[in-house]
Design an enzyme around this catalytic site. Structure first.
Site, PDB file in Angstrom:
ATOM      1  N   ILE A   1      -3.833   2.749  -0.167  1.00 28.81           N
ATOM      2  CA  ILE A   1      -4.331   2.042  -1.347  1.00 28.81           C
ATOM      3  C   ILE A   1      -3.198   1.194  -1.913  1.00 28.81           C
ATOM      4  O   ILE A   1      -2.032   1.607  -1.898  1.00 28.81           O
ATOM      5  CB  ILE A   1      -4.822   3.058  -2.401  1.00 28.81           C
ATOM      6  CG1 ILE A   1      -6.021   3.846  -1.851  1.00 28.81           C
ATOM      7  CG2 ILE A   1      -5.164   2.384  -3.711  1.00 28.81           C
ATOM      8  CD1 ILE A   1      -6.431   5.022  -2.717  1.00 28.81           C
TER       9      ILE A   1
ATOM     10  N   THR B   1       0.837  -1.210   0.000  1.00 28.89           N
ATOM     11  CA  THR B   1       0.000   0.000   0.000  1.00 28.89           C
ATOM     12  C   THR B   1       0.870   1.258   0.000  1.00 28.89           C
ATOM     13  O   THR B   1       2.038   1.223   0.360  1.00 28.89           O
ATOM     14  CB  THR B   1      -0.943   0.029   1.214  1.00 28.89           C
ATOM     15  OG1 THR B   1      -0.181   0.074   2.412  1.00 28.89           O
ATOM     16  CG2 THR B   1      -1.868  -1.179   1.223  1.00 28.89           C
ATOM     17  N   ASP B   2       0.261   2.346  -0.432  1.00 24.74           N
ATOM     18  CA  ASP B   2       0.970   3.630  -0.467  1.00 24.74           C
ATOM     19  C   ASP B   2       0.522   4.496   0.718  1.00 24.74           C
ATOM     20  O   ASP B   2      -0.213   4.042   1.589  1.00 24.74           O
ATOM     21  CB  ASP B   2       0.755   4.334  -1.810  1.00 24.74           C
ATOM     22  CG  ASP B   2      -0.711   4.633  -2.108  1.00 24.74           C
ATOM     23  OD1 ASP B   2      -1.550   4.622  -1.174  1.00 24.74           O
ATOM     24  OD2 ASP B   2      -1.017   4.889  -3.279  1.00 24.74           O
ATOM     25  N   GLN B   3       0.940   5.737   0.708  1.00 20.81           N
ATOM     26  CA  GLN B   3       0.630   6.660   1.803  1.00 20.81           C
ATOM     27  C   GLN B   3      -0.878   6.881   1.959  1.00 20.81           C
ATOM     28  O   GLN B   3      -1.357   7.218   3.034  1.00 20.81           O
ATOM     29  CB  GLN B   3       1.349   7.989   1.562  1.00 20.81           C
ATOM     30  CG  GLN B   3       1.339   8.921   2.744  1.00 20.81           C
ATOM     31  CD  GLN B   3       2.204  10.141   2.509  1.00 20.81           C
ATOM     32  OE1 GLN B   3       2.467  10.517   1.380  1.00 20.81           O
ATOM     33  NE2 GLN B   3       2.644  10.767   3.586  1.00 20.81           N
TER      34      GLN B   3
END
Length: 138
Positions: free
Chosen positions: A19, A14-16
């Protein structure tokens, strides 16, 4: 034939924003292809051991909805097109809950030897060629 590969979105994917980062979908597509070949009755490792590889020539992803940490994912993989020198896969990445479409995509590949010289799959691995031809609607 459509193979289904079950995955769980990991925290590190996941990203910041929380997601699943877009860079993970090609990896999930690869997991789908690996399962596809196993379901077909021949592992990709065995294909490589026979001196044939399947390098990527193009990749397309269409993002529909986000996947998030710990989402249970299903990657559906099927052959869209094939010839003696080319193979195109189609993918649907879905959230298991509700079977919501996350990403659809395609990858195209060329059949080559280990020096990236194109090979005719029908001549090099006739059994695999027949198996693929049988399940492809071309």
């Amino acid at each position: 034939m459509v193979s289904e590969t079950a995955l769980i979105a990991r925290y590190g994917e996941t990203d910041q924003m929380g997601i699943v980062h877009h860079s993970n979908y090609p990896i999930w597509f690869e997991a789908g292809r690996t399962s596809f070949f196993k379901q077909l009755g021949l592992s990709y490792k065995k294909i490589e051991e026979a001196g044939t590889i399947l390098p990527l020539t193009s990749l397309n992803c269409i993002f529909k909805s986000p996947a998030r940490y710990e989402d249970e994912i299903i990657v559906k993989t099927r052959v869209l097109k094939m010839s003696v020198v080319k193979l195109v896969f189609q993918y649907e990445v879905l959230k298991k809950e509700g079977m919501q479409l996350v990403v659809s995509g395609e990858t195209a590949h060329a059949w080559t030897d280990k020096k990236l010289k194109p090979v005719n799959l029908e001549k090099k691995l006739p059994d695999l060629y027949l198996r693929l031809k049988t399940i492809t609607a071309n």
